[in-house]
Design a protein around this motif. Structure first.
Motif, short mmCIF file in Angstrom:
data_model
loop_
_atom_site.label_atom_id
_atom_site.label_comp_id
_atom_site.label_asym_id
_atom_site.label_seq_id
_atom_site.Cartn_x
_atom_site.Cartn_y
_atom_site.Cartn_z
N LEU A 7 0.74 -1.09 0.03
CA LEU A 7 -0.15 0.18 0.02
C LEU A 7 0.74 1.31 0.01
O LEU A 7 1.77 1.34 0.77
CB LEU A 7 -0.85 0.01 1.33
N GLN A 8 0.49 2.24 -0.78
CA GLN A 8 1.53 3.54 -0.84
C GLN A 8 1.16 4.06 0.42
O GLN A 8 0.27 4.89 0.67
CB GLN A 8 1.03 4.25 -2.13
N TYR A 9 2.08 4.29 1.27
CA TYR A 9 2.20 4.57 2.61
C TYR A 9 1.73 6.13 2.92
O TYR A 9 1.10 6.48 3.56
CB TYR A 9 3.50 4.25 3.22
N ALA A 10 2.46 6.96 1.86
CA ALA A 10 2.32 8.36 1.98
C ALA A 10 1.10 8.79 1.41
O ALA A 10 0.56 10.05 1.75
CB ALA A 10 3.52 8.98 1.39
N ASP A 11 0.32 7.96 0.67
CA ASP A 11 -1.04 8.40 0.33
C ASP A 11 -1.98 8.57 1.26
O ASP A 11 -2.03 8.10 2.37
CB ASP A 11 -1.54 7.52 -0.89
N ASN A 12 -3.22 9.15 0.99
CA ASN A 12 -4.54 9.15 1.79
C ASN A 12 -4.75 7.54 1.56
O ASN A 12 -5.15 7.15 0.50
CB ASN A 12 -5.54 9.83 0.96
N PRO A 13 -5.03 7.10 2.79
CA PRO A 13 -5.17 5.68 3.06
C PRO A 13 -6.61 5.24 2.05
O PRO A 13 -6.90 4.04 1.66
CB PRO A 13 -5.45 5.35 4.30
N ALA A 30 -2.71 -10.01 -3.03
CA ALA A 30 -2.33 -9.62 -1.82
C ALA A 30 -1.88 -8.25 -1.76
O ALA A 30 -1.24 -7.62 -2.70
CB ALA A 30 -1.34 -10.41 -1.14
N VAL A 31 -2.00 -7.43 -0.63
CA VAL A 31 -1.60 -6.28 -0.32
C VAL A 31 -0.89 -6.24 0.80
O VAL A 31 -1.28 -6.63 2.00
CB VAL A 31 -2.61 -5.15 -0.25
N TRP A 32 0.16 -5.64 0.93
CA TRP A 32 1.17 -5.53 2.11
C TRP A 32 1.08 -3.90 2.91
O TRP A 32 1.08 -3.01 1.85
CB TRP A 32 2.51 -5.56 2.21
N VAL A 33 0.63 -3.90 4.10
CA VAL A 33 0.40 -2.67 4.66
C VAL A 33 1.30 -2.15 5.69
O VAL A 33 1.51 -2.92 6.51
CB VAL A 33 -0.82 -2.36 5.37
N ALA A 34 2.35 -1.28 5.36
CA ALA A 34 3.29 -0.87 6.21
C ALA A 34 2.76 -0.02 7.38
O ALA A 34 1.81 0.45 7.58
CB ALA A 34 4.18 0.03 5.47
N GLU A 35 3.62 -0.12 8.49
CA GLU A 35 3.28 0.69 9.75
C GLU A 35 4.83 1.46 9.84
O GLU A 35 5.75 0.29 10.54
CB GLU A 35 2.91 -0.04 10.76
N ALA A 36 4.96 2.48 10.10
CA ALA A 36 6.27 3.23 10.59
C ALA A 36 5.93 4.09 11.62
O ALA A 36 5.81 3.68 12.81
CB ALA A 36 7.03 4.04 9.40
N TYR A 37 5.85 5.41 11.67
CA TYR A 37 5.10 6.26 12.47
C TYR A 37 4.31 7.17 12.17
O TYR A 37 4.18 8.40 12.60
CB TYR A 37 6.54 6.99 13.24
N GLY A 38 3.37 6.67 11.02
CA GLY A 38 2.17 7.57 10.83
C GLY A 38 1.03 6.57 11.06
O GLY A 38 0.77 6.28 12.30
#
Length: 341
Positions: A7-13, A30-38
């Motif tokens: 999933l394009q992390y910087a975009d509007n979800p 499949a889609v992978w959803v990242a998690e950093a500090y947003g």
């Protein structure tokens, strides 16, 4: 081979989820959803589960410091229930910059924490009564301040007895553990032609200790995808990403991505990129990334070339090609590539 996308992390979800729905219709698996500090990933994954019907939905990744193993197990089971058995649980240690800087946790025992989390998740999903004492105590004992805790088991009945667990790993010890206990592996900056020389021994040693009932280790890897006579130019878009990871993700001597670049044979370039990046010279660092590195981690070029690159990933053991489609019609690109499998 399956095809996935991050999933394009910087975009509007919500906008990113709209795009994922279109890609599912085109054949995305499949889609992978990242998690950093947003934005957190479980919230977004739940939204995607409600918007999709067939594709798998993966956390890519949840770190093993900011949530307890029990909460991670709850998240995996909850997503699996909402998606009717389509969840993938990506786990990893992340890095000290996020764990210490954002979550305020001590970055220690990354392998032990990962192994313990995997073990506890599976026990919790089996609805065992948990009485465990290791890095995590369940329940908290009196000598550590516990007063009213007692061994518990998972309240609900999970959709599946196990949610597939993928582990993000790069260092030899972590890859060895992943090959032993995980359902899948999430390597980063994966060069198929060089993967055996970097990780072959660790993968083999881990596989030798693997429970045969778990089946072969799945591997999800890949990067930018572009098909066309002028698509080779898109390889340049991975240059800032490579520079960020091998240059900026950790101090000198404490950067696994830099270690991997060196193991690939880019020792001089890895040192130069890191020195420039840490000195604040990001553009110069990006320019110092070898063109070959950009080419080998990506899937960009004419159709015949991209098909050859996909076969290289397949021969290296990749079972899920994780791509960012670049072009005017990403859904058509996914549909095209899926037809080659």
């Amino acid at each position: 081979m399956k095809i996935a996308t991050p999933l394009q992390y910087a975009d509007n979800p919500r906008t990113a989820a709209d795009e994922v729905v279109k890609l599912e219709a085109a054949g995305l698996d499949a889609v992978w959803v990242a998690e950093a500090y947003g934005f957190d990933s479980p919230t977004v994954m739940g939204y995607i589960a409600a918007r999709t019907e067939r594709m798998q939905i993966g956390a890519g990744i949840l770190n093993v410091y900011s949530r307890t193993p029990a909460l991670i197990a709850q998240t995996g089971a909850g997503l699996d229930a909402l998606s009717d058995g389509r969840a993938l649980l990506g786990l990893g240690a992340s890095g000290p910059q996020v764990v210490e800087g954002w979550h305020g946790k001590t970055y220690d025992k990354p392998l032990g924490r990962t192994r313990e989390t995997v073990e506890l998740c599976r026990r919790i999903w089996r609805r065992e009564i948990i009485d465990h004492h290791g890095i995590t105590d369940m329940p908290l004992p009196a000598e550590k301040g516990g007063k009213l805790g007692k061994p518990l088991k998972f309240l609900n009945h999970p959709v599946r007895e196990e949610v597939p667990i993928y582990v993000a790993a790069l260092g030899p010890a972590n890859v060895r553990m992943t090959a032993e206990i995980a359902d899948g592996w999430l390597p980063h900056l994966f060069v198929p032609e060089k993967s055996q020389q970097v990780w072959g021994t660790a993968l083999a040693e881990g596989a030798a200790k693997r429970d045969p009932a778990r089946g072969p280790l799945e591997i999800s890897a890949g990067t930018v995808l572009a098909v066309g006579e002028d698509a080779a130019a898109v390889r340049e878009t991975v240059r800032p990403l490579i520079a960020l990871y091998i240059g900026g993700m950790g101090a000198k001597g404490k950067n696994f991505y830099n270690d991997v670049a060196r193991a690939y044979g880019y020792e001089e370039a890895a040192e130069k990129v890191q020195d420039l990046y840490l000195a604040g010279k990001k553009r110069e660092a990006e320019a110092a990334v070898p063109a070959e590195f950009c080419e080998l981690v990506s899937l960009c070029g004419p159709e015949s070339y991209v098909r050859e690159r996909i076969e290289a990933f397949r021969e290296a053991g990749v079972t899920m090609l994780n791509v960012v489609p670049v072009g005017a019609e990403p859904a058509k690109l996914i549909e095209q590539v899926k037809s080659w499998f």
